[in-house]
Every structure is written in structure tokens, then in C-alpha cells.
Write an enzyme that holds these catalytic residues in place. Structure first.
Site, mmCIF file in Angstrom:
data_model
loop_
_atom_site.group_PDB
_atom_site.id
_atom_site.type_symbol
_atom_site.label_atom_id
_atom_site.label_comp_id
_atom_site.label_asym_id
_atom_site.label_seq_id
_atom_site.Cartn_x
_atom_site.Cartn_y
_atom_site.Cartn_z
ATOM 1 N N ASP A 77 77.710 27.158 31.924
ATOM 2 C CA ASP A 77 76.946 27.371 32.538
ATOM 3 C C ASP A 77 76.963 26.499 33.958
ATOM 4 O O ASP A 77 77.443 25.584 34.105
ATOM 5 C CB ASP A 77 75.296 26.995 32.064
ATOM 6 C CG ASP A 77 75.345 25.696 31.651
ATOM 7 O OD1 ASP A 77 76.315 24.847 31.653
ATOM 8 O OD2 ASP A 77 74.224 24.997 31.263
ATOM 9 N N HIS A 117 104.296 7.977 10.382
ATOM 10 C CA HIS A 117 103.526 8.123 9.299
ATOM 11 C C HIS A 117 103.916 7.570 8.176
ATOM 12 O O HIS A 117 104.866 8.353 7.631
ATOM 13 C CB HIS A 117 102.352 9.056 9.341
ATOM 14 C CG HIS A 117 101.742 9.414 7.981
ATOM 15 N ND1 HIS A 117 100.781 8.524 7.519
ATOM 16 C CD2 HIS A 117 101.431 10.362 7.268
ATOM 17 C CE1 HIS A 117 100.398 9.133 6.613
ATOM 18 N NE2 HIS A 117 100.580 10.047 6.389
ATOM 19 N N TYR A 164 95.732 8.025 1.200
ATOM 20 C CA TYR A 164 95.658 9.118 0.463
ATOM 21 C C TYR A 164 96.831 9.441 -0.613
ATOM 22 O O TYR A 164 97.860 8.801 -0.582
ATOM 23 C CB TYR A 164 95.767 10.643 1.254
ATOM 24 C CG TYR A 164 96.837 10.935 1.849
ATOM 25 C CD1 TYR A 164 98.060 11.589 1.277
ATOM 26 C CD2 TYR A 164 96.929 10.548 3.483
ATOM 27 C CE1 TYR A 164 98.965 11.879 2.162
ATOM 28 C CE2 TYR A 164 98.170 10.960 4.101
ATOM 29 C CZ TYR A 164 99.191 11.461 3.461
ATOM 30 O OH TYR A 164 100.266 11.731 4.028
#
Length: 815
Positions: A543, A224, A258
């Protein structure tokens, strides 16, 4: 009580945080082994820029991040900060992103993170380097901020060492010793460390450690890009070396970027480049890496587009340039979530991998709770190491989907949006017939699942289906609504093959299942029972639908691999119970609707009348030439049967039912219609509506608990609880506005304040209303109470409704 001997492998921020959390709970016999130096170990923590944005669409991941912020904000080391709450600011430069930011604001509200929507001018006041003319608005989270990863790691390690933990540098792990199916010791180049509990916290090296214990760690190290600019005149004198930053963290997700300040420079992280995967075996050791193992050479050509987008958003970069950069390695998984949990075949060997700085403290707390208390206090099913099906652990699948996870980090993803590759993987025996009918397939657990059929486009009921908002219209068709209406009027065939099926057999099978589940299973062969798996604290693990097919043979309808893992971990040691996953070799058609018996009875000599085969009964029979196990169940609230057969007979079963059904107006119906119909009946979906964080009475599942049957796992925790004692409830809401079909995760407001969040939602085609299930305070969950659901920044009126909404007398299903 003698303390367990704990060995943590890896002294990055996860290993340090876990050592801190364990020792704080009294487990002080902890040794942390690190192959590199302390604490700049050379892993991902060593180069991470430390940005912490808390909000995601996953409640668990947001909870991890919230705790990380709380813990690191309170941490200091040598009077220096470990976390600064400067805030986070996500900006939108496109209408699509601005719409999505409103959705993200809803998530933050649902998960208890304070946030604000800001207009361009407010964004520019928060971050003066922004050009407000370039943006449509922003999402501001004041509690977000910047972590000092190495400082936070060392601060936690020091606390752990003060309590007795040991940290050993330059101890590369070379092996893990076992004693049968238990971990025994960890071997390094220098010594052997006896261990009762081992936790691998090595991140991108995870696959290497996993191979030492015959465990596939499904992650891919990925590069990255992160670059730092030359000094900016606009930042001169603004920040100091001590504080580094003064403005909020900034994300420009439309360009996969960013930003954070480094005193007088700007750091830029980019996800817009091509995926750059690397094998864990190709990561260099610390002593031979030119800088550190987690850093590889920066590739400027991959950053060019990102730089142009950065300059466009922050004009002050126009006179700057990239001064230095790195392609930093960190871990990606097929679904983007961490890998947490215990080895399925080696007791005492655990992993905490693929964890980013953002979630590090939260993950460590959950792992410590799991180890010390026996279970975490937060639902981890989406992060559990054992959540994947076998096909999802193949090297090719892991590589392909992990690369896709990287590409999609900042993408706007619809909750129904399937991955494109590799597909198709798992197909039912009906797949070719479904394609002939124009099935539109989405994917779940590797299975191709029809959501609607284009062959039904000509049904007159299509014209009855109202339009819905643009977001809810994606991966949907009005055909799905028509399928639901036709299933209620006539009869439909649903492909239920993707549901997990187990055979539990052996002389102790009944006793085993009785102790593992909540309902009474000691019934005659032919009985089918809906029941629950519980944690020790009474939380609902899953369940199940269990059919007793013989004295010592049961078929269990489960929710996925985690159920198999849980049951196998509790098998008696004497071999009296056998569990077999029969899903791959079998298939299932749900035949449901008022005409289901008229279609089915002429095809068999077995009596399928209500008197001979009542609701929740099972019977082996022949349908035409096909041997089936027929179970009179209905997850859609209609008369009908689940018809199971072997995979080799699946096509014949489909054709037999299809041909016989033509005179009854049979259709094939997809998952979208199925979801609508099950919500009209109020049937819960484990993992969406109910998790380990909820007990049966809160979830409206108390009917599946038989406290008088004797011991079962989790029974003690339920003593004294009932539907009358709960403080929150899973609640049915209806929405009159047909256009506003919500999707799940949205906040619910009562009296102007957020009080809960939506779990599942769909259009109720038969009742003419939109439906949303939500967790709400018991005081609000009263039929007739008016509430609002925040949906993309707007408030949608809703009302609490009594359930079930459709056929409350259960006449249709028992006809």
C-alpha cells in the site's frame, strides 16, 4: 509458444526439486549444470542429516516445510523411501522453554500443522531413550520426519529427466553472458549453454556466482557440527539399515542440540558452538577436497559442552563416545530466511539460495510458480532477494548478522527483540535530541526507531496503564501507553523518518503510476491518495500514499525496497519516468493531536486551517526557517500533518516544533504508542496484516480501488469481486482481559475449532481494551461473535468488533 531455455546451476536438492517442479509444469527445456558428480555433489545436501521440523513463527517457511513433507513422503526411488514421517519431538528442560513450546504449539495450530503438547512420561514413551526426570514436557508434531536428501534429490531429478531435462556433471560455471540487461548464456569449463532463464541454486557458493553478474548474494557459509556415536546396546536390533530410525526426531533446544538415529548409533547436531564462518572463495573444489567441499575437519573441543548436555538428556550415551564427526558447511543469511527472486538489473537471472532441506520442495514449487505463472501462490516478501536495504548488504553487516542468525537458531526470540550489532547504523537528524529525551531504540531496516521516551516517565497518565503479561511486557513500558493517551489529549511528535520515500517524476509519471496502482491519481497538484500495488491475481503487493506535488512530480510513501524494485521493473523503456529513493536525504516528523494546529499555525504564513488545507492534501510551506512539504495525513487517527524536509534541516525542524510546543504540552512519542493508535483506527500494516495472498476486499481496503478509472495492474483479477463476495476477512477483535496482550501469530478458535490467526495486536489505551486483528472466515467475522485466542496454551476470550474502534465518525482527523 516456444519454451524458454532454462539453465539451473547446481544439482543439490534445490536444483533437483526445481527441475522437477518446472518440468511438471511443461517447461522441459531445462539443463542442470553441476560442478561435482551427480548426485553427491559435495554441497550441503550431500552431508545434511535430513531432519524436517515444520513449525516456525513464519507462515511462509512453515508452508514450505509442509509441502516438502507431503512431496517427499510420496516419493520413492528404486522402491526405497525418501521421507519417513516418524514425528518430531521438542523437549523443554527449563520453564522458559516449556512456555515457549506452548507458543510454538500455537504457531503450528495457526499454520495448519497438527501438533500436541506432551507431558514428560508421554515424551519418554515416544522416545524411550529420554530421561523423563530431566524434562518438563514436549512439543510433538507427528508429520515431521527424516528425509534422505540425496535419494530425494535423485528421485526428483529422474522425474525431470523423464520429462526432458538434462543433468550434466563436472560442468563448473565460469561465467554468465549477457545481452544488454538480459541473460544470454551460461559458460562452463567445457561448453556454453544458451539461456533465457538462469537460476543459481548453488547454496554456499552463491556469492561466487553472484559476482559473475554483479550481484551481491548476502549469505555466509557457516560450519555446523554433527557427530555420530559408537554403537549403543539400547539400539541393537531395533532398527535396520533400510529404515535407520524408529523414534521421533528429537530437539533439545535449551542446549542447542538435535538427535536422530543411524541404525544402532545416535547422530547429534549442535548449534551451541562458536560461529564458524568461511568465505565462499575458500570452499575447496570437489576434486581437491579431502572428503567433500561442504565438510571441514571436526573440532572436538567445540563439541565438549554439547556432548555433556547430550549425555545428560539421553543417559544411554554415558557408555558411548563420539566415533566420528564433521563440521558441515551450509548457508546463513542476515535474517535467517532464504534468498529467492530475480536479479534487479539482469532480467532472466534468478536465485534460490540459502535453502535448507526442510524447505527445499516448498521453495522449488514457489520458484516454479513464479517463473512459469509470473508470480508465486504464497507470500514471499520475507524471502525475496531484494528485501534488504543497501546498508544491509554491506559485507560487514551480512557477516555480523549471519553469524548472529547461527547463534539464535534455537534461541527464544521475542518478536520485538532487535539485534545488538552492528548498531547504530541509520539515524534520523533527530537522533541526538531523542537520546537527550531518553529514547529507547529498537531497530527496523537498519534504522534506530524510538519506541518510547524515558523523559515521559513522569506523565500522570503512566499510572493509568494496566499491567500486562510477562511476554508482552518485554521491549515495552507503560510510558508508551501514556504517550498514546497524551497524543490523543494534546499533541505529540513522532519520528517517521524510517518510512521509505520515493520521488517519481517525468512526463509519463502520472500515466505510469495510474497503471501501477488501484486508486485515482489524476487529481490536481496538492492531492494525496492512498492506493495499492497489486499482483496480476489481485493480491496486495503493497500500500502506498502518493502526493501529487506538481504536474509531473509525485512523492510516494512506500513500504520498503521491494516496492522500489517492483516499480523499477515496470518503468517504460523510453525514459519518460524517473524514480529516486529520497529517504536518505530527507526526514519526517508526524505532528499529531488535537493541539497540532495551535502549535503549527503561528510558525508559518501558510494557512493550515481545515478550509485551506483539508484532509489528504499536501502543501509546500516554511515552518519557521525550515522549508517543508506538509501532508495532512494521520496514521494514528488524529488531527495533524506529516512534515517532510531535507536531512540538513531536520534538527532545526525538531527544535522549532519542540520549542513552540512547550506551551501546548507537546511530547515526543514512540513507535509503541503509534502502533496502538493505528490499531484503534483499524489502519492496516502491509506485510503483517495484508500480503500478496489477500485481495483488497478481503483486507478491508476496497475503498482504495477505482475500477472505473481504466486499466491498472491486477484490475482484471478483481472483476466480479467485492466485499460481499469474500469468504474470509481481516477482522477486528477486542479482548477485555487487560493482562492478556497478544503479540501476533496466535491461533483463533470459534466453536472449539481453529479458524484463523492473529496478525497485529496491541493494547488500545484510549478504548480501554486489547486489540487483535485476525484473518477469519467471513461467517465468523460478524460483530458480536465470540471467539478465543490461544495464547501460550491458554484460551483468551475475544469478540469480533465493528471498526474503527476509535472515532468512527472521523471527526478528530478532519477537524
Amino acid at each position: 509458444m516456444t519454451q524458454p531455455r532454462v539453465v539451473l546451476i547446481g544439482a543439490g536438492i534445490v536444483g533437483c526439486a526445481l527441475a522437477d517442479e518446472l518440468t511438471a509444469r511443461g517447461w522441459t527445456n531445462v539443463t542442470v549444470l553441476e560442478q561435482g558428480p551427480l548426485f553427491a555433489t559435495g554441497g550441503s545436501s550431500s552431508h545434511a542429516p535430513g531432519l524436517v521440523f515444520q513449525t516456525t513463527g513464519c507462515r511462509t517457511m512453515t508452508s514450505f516445510a509442509k509441502y516438502t513433507v507431503e512431496k517427499y513422503t510420496a516419493l520413492t526411488m528404486d522402491d526405497k523411501w525418501c521421507f519417513q514421517q516418524l514425528g518430531g519431538l521438542e523437549v523443554a528442560t527449563t520453564p522458559e522453554r516449556w512456555t515457549d513450546i506452548k507458543r510454538r504449539h500455537g504457531w503450528a495450530t495457526s499454520w495448519g500443522v497438527e501438533s500436541f503438547l506432551r507431558d514428560p512420561e508421554e515424551c519418554a514413551r515416544l522416545h524411550p531413550l529420554l530421561d523423563p526426570a530431566k524434562i518438563l514436557g514436549g512439543f510433538h508434531i507427528p508429520a515431521d520426519g527424516i528425509a534422505k536428501p540425496l535419494r530425494a534429490a535423485e528421485a526428483q531429478a529422474r522425474r525431470a529427466m523423464d520429462r526432458g531435462a538434462k543433468f550434466l556433471a563436472h560442468h563448473k560455471v565460469t561465467g554468465v553472458e549477457r545481452n544488454g540487461r538480459r541473460v544470454k548464456a551460461v559458460v562452463t569449463e567445457h561448453d556454453t549453454f544458451a539461456a533465457d532463464v538462469v537460476v543459481s541454486c548453488v547454496g554456499m557458493w552463491g556469492p561466487r556466482i553472484g559476482r559473475m553478474v554483479d550481484l551481491d548474494i548476502p549469505l555466509v557459509p557457516m560450519a555446523h557440527q554433527y557427530a555420530k556415536t559408537t554403537p549403543l546396546p539400547a539400539l541393537k536390533g531395533v532398527n535396520t539399515e533400510l529404515s535407520e530410525m524408529s523414534k521421533p526426531l528429537l530437539r533439545h533446544q535449551d542446549a542447542d542440540l538435535y538427535f536422530r538415529e543411524h541404525v544402532d548409533r545416535i547422530g547429534i547436531g549442535a548449534y551451541g558452538h562458536r560461529p564458524m564462518p568461511i568465505s565462499a572463495d575458500d570452499i575447496l573444489d570437489f576434486d581437491v577436497a579431502p572428503t567433500m567441499p561442504s565438510e571441514i575437519a571436526f573440532t572436538p573441543e567445540d563439541f565438549d559442552t554439547s556432548w555433556d548436555a547430550a549425555v545428560d538428556l539421553l543417559p544411554v550415551l554415558g557408555d558411548a563416545k563420539v566415533e566420528e564427526g564433521v563440521n558441515g558447511l551450509f548457508s546463513f543469511t542476515p535474517d535467517g530466511n532464504p534468498l529467492l527472486g530475480e536479479h534487479p538489473g539482469l532480467k532472466g537471472f534468478w536465485v534460490a539460495e540459502a535453502v535448507w532441506i526442510t524447505h527445499s520442495a516448498g521453495v522449488a514449487r514457489a520458484m516454479a510458480e513464479w517463473l512459469v505463472d509470473g508470480q508465486p501462490n504464497i507470500d514471499l516478501h520475507g524471502c525475496d532477494l531484494n528485501r534488504f536495504e543497501d546498508v544491509q548488504r554491506s559485507p560487514g553487516y551480512v557477516h555480523e548478522r549471519s553469524c548472529q542468525s547461527f547463534v539464535e537458531v534455537y534461541d527464544i526470540l521475542h518478536p520485538l527483540q532487535p539485534a545488538e550489532r552492528p548498531r547504530p547504523l541509520r539515524t534520523s537528524p533527530f537522533y541526538e535530541r531523542q537520546k537527550e529525551l531518553g529514547a529507547v531504540f529498537l531497530e527496523a531496516s537498519g534504522w534506530e526507531r524510538p519506541h518510547w521516551y524515558e523523559a515521559n516517565a513522569g506523565l500522570p497518565e503512566v499510572a493509568e496503564i494496566p499491567e500486562r503479561n510477562e511476554w508482552a511486557s518485554r521491549f515495552w513500558s507503560p510510558i508508551a501507553g501514556a504517550e498514546a493517551l497524551v497524543a490523543r489529549k494534546r499533541v505529540a511528535m513522532f519520528d517517521m523518518t524510517a518510512l521509505k520515500r520515493l520521488e517519481v517524476s517525468g512526463p509519463e509519471a502520472l500515466t505510469f503510476l495510474q497503471t501501477m496502482t488501484t486508486n485515482q491519481l489524476d487529481r490536481k497538484p496538492g492531492a494525496v491518495v492512498y492506493t495499492l500495488l497489486l499482483n496480476e491475481d489481485g493480491g496486495v503487493r503493497s500500500d502506498l500514499t502518493i502526493a501529487r506535488l506538481g504536474a509531473d512530480r509525485f512523492q510516494v510513501g512506500a513500504n520498503g525496497p521491494l516496492d522500489v524494485d517492483w516499480l523499477r521493473r515496470h518503468l517504460p523503456p523510453n525514459g519518460g519516468v524517473h524514480i529516486t529513493d529520497i529517504t536518505p536525504g530527507t526526514c519526517c516528523i508526524g505532528l499529531w493531536g488535537p493541539a497540532a494546529r495551535k502549535l503549527l499555525q503561528p510558525l508559518t504564513r501558510t494557512d493550515f486551517s481545515h478550509e485551506a488545507m483539508g484532509y489528504f492534501k499536501a502543501q509546500e510551506a516554511f515552518i519557521g526557517d525550515v522549508p517543508v512539504t506538509a501532508m495532512r495525513l494521520s496514521y494514528v487517527g488524529e488531527l495533524g500533518w506529516e512534515l517532510y524536509t531535507t536531512a540538513d534541516m531536520g534538527r532545526r525542524l525538531w527544535d522549532t516544533l519542540w520549542d513552540a510546543g512547550q506551551e501546548h504540552g507537546v511530547i515526543a512519542a514512540g513507535r509503541s504508542a503509534f502502533t496502538s493508535m493505528r490499531l484503534e483506527k483499524g489502519y492496516r500494516s502491509w506485510g503483517a496484516d495484508v500480503t500478496t495472498e489477500h485481495d483488497p476486499f478481503e483486507a478491508g481496503l476496497g475503498f482504495a480501488v477505482r475500477m472505473n478509472k481504466g486499466y491498472f495492474h491486477g484490475r482484471q483479477a478483481l472483476e466480479g469481486r467485492s466485499e460481499g463476495t469474500v469468504t474470509r476477512k481481516l477482522t477486528c477483535l477486542t479482548i477485555d482481559d487487560a493482562y492478556q496482550v497478544v503479540m501476533g501469530g496466535e491461533p483463533v478458535f470459534a466453536g472449539g475449532a481453529p479458524v484463523g490467526y492473529v496478525t497485529s495486536a496491541a493494547r488500545g489505551y484510549s478504548i480501554g481494551k486489547n486489540i487483535a486483528y485476525a484473518w477469519l472466515p467471513a461467517s465468523v467475522a460478524v460483530p458480536g461473535t465470540q471467539v478465543e485466542i490461544e495464547y501460550f496454551g491458554e484460551r483468551v476470550p475475544a469478540v469480533v468488533a465493528a471498526e474503527p474502534l476509535f472515532d468512527p465518525e472521523m471527526r478528530r482527523i478532519r477537524s
